[in-house]
Design an enzyme around this catalytic site. Sequence first.
Site, mmCIF file in Angstrom:
data_model
loop_
_atom_site.group_PDB
_atom_site.id
_atom_site.type_symbol
_atom_site.label_atom_id
_atom_site.label_comp_id
_atom_site.label_asym_id
_atom_site.label_seq_id
_atom_site.Cartn_x
_atom_site.Cartn_y
_atom_site.Cartn_z
ATOM 1 N N ASP A 73 40.497 37.182 33.623
ATOM 2 C CA ASP A 73 41.390 37.606 34.702
ATOM 3 C C ASP A 73 42.217 36.401 35.156
ATOM 4 O OD1 ASP A 73 38.854 36.569 35.647
ATOM 5 O OD2 ASP A 73 39.470 37.088 37.683
ATOM 6 N N GLU A 138 36.641 36.493 37.959
ATOM 7 C CA GLU A 138 36.372 35.149 38.470
ATOM 8 C C GLU A 138 37.252 34.818 39.654
ATOM 9 O OE1 GLU A 138 36.443 30.875 39.128
ATOM 10 O OE2 GLU A 138 38.150 32.123 38.591
HETATM 11 ZN ZN LIG Z 1 39.391 29.769 36.472
#
Ligand SMILES: [Zn+2]
Length: 432
Positions: A73, A138
């Site tokens: 992501d 994340e």
């Molecule tokens: Zn990162």
Amino acid sequence: MISSIKALVNIPSVKDENSKDTPYGEDIDKALKKALEICDNLGFETYYDAEGYYGYAEIGEGKEMLGILGHLDVVPAGELSNWNTDPFEAQIKDGRLYGRGTQDDKGPTVAAIYAVKALMDSGIKFDKRIRFIFGTDEENLWGGIDKYMEKEEVPTLGFTPDAEFPMIHAEKGLLQSKLKSESSGKLVLSGGNAFNAVPDRIGYSGEYNERLKQELDNLGFEYEVQGETIYVIGKGAHASQPHNGINAIALIAIALNNIGVESNAIKFIAEVIGEDYNAKNIFGECEDEPSGKITFNIGKLNIDENQEEIAIDIRIPVTKDKEKIVDDIKQKVKEYNIEYEEFDFLNSLYVPKDHKLIKTLRKVYEEETGKDSTPLVIGGATYARAMDNCVAFGAVFPGQEKVEHQANEYIEVDTLIEVTKIYAAAVYNLTR
Ligand SMILES: [Zn+2]
């Protein structure tokens, strides 16, 4: 390697909260499937979580497992006019590969994949399994990697190519809490934007204006007046490095307390914390050898007619016990009729210098670069906290520009190649 990175960067894998069929949006799901397809083509065994939270790619044999944690992501591109290229159409200009995710974290993750591919092509037999674990969340709440750790085999040891070289072996515990109390109704004041930022200013207007100005002059604190509002001026900084800032909320609290304004929050901040971002009045001398002193940041203050709330951010030394810290705070705030309420907590990370993982990564880094490999200690958080025996290892070199989350994010092609060599040597040595 470059075309694989490009293929991933060209998928705008920004979190989409409104997706019905995937946990974090169609694009993140597409990026995850693309990464697995790339690995599959290179000869890895791949696995896609049926719910779409994570995926992994594995090679090698043996009981033990080396985990490599990367994420697919990315943060949004931000203001497009600040970019010189299309953030989601990766391209090379002047030896740099530009695009969102080139440095954080698609570029370094793919470099590690191709490092292992190079070892495979050299005919190396791995005595451990090597598993790439692809996170999908994340940049937000780590839902993907948390799901993995809950449902799948946790690697024996690992690294994450999602920060900097040489490596980060200690990350302080991160505790964010709210301190709440009833309001005296005599003060309305609010300021600060986030738990994790030292507030650089706070404005007040009301009946104490004249006395506040006088007291700020007495104390020598900086302020400016705009219309009816007095702005006390501090200096912004990240909460993990409060020594780089000046806390405007602490300053105004000291001044307001001196002129006798009735407020539990103001009294607590002024008497207990003041300008001491190590909060010795609460914790005494709280520090340790690997990670230094505890830090205490007042990020936000909100006082209205009914309630008072202070938002605090505390970074706890790696060997100290969180429960003891919480008890210390609870005990102290009680004296001021303030209640403690936990908001968020991230465990500390600490892999001692004599651990095999650190010794091996240091040796590899020194051999490959000739540079100092002393492990770093930070107050912030990297992906390595997702599991034990894991550290952040690259991929930004000391002195290199950090462009993650910024416009014109890039990674140098030469850097990618150097990083790939380091990761190949690391994987080789960690699987012996
Ligand atoms: Zn990162």
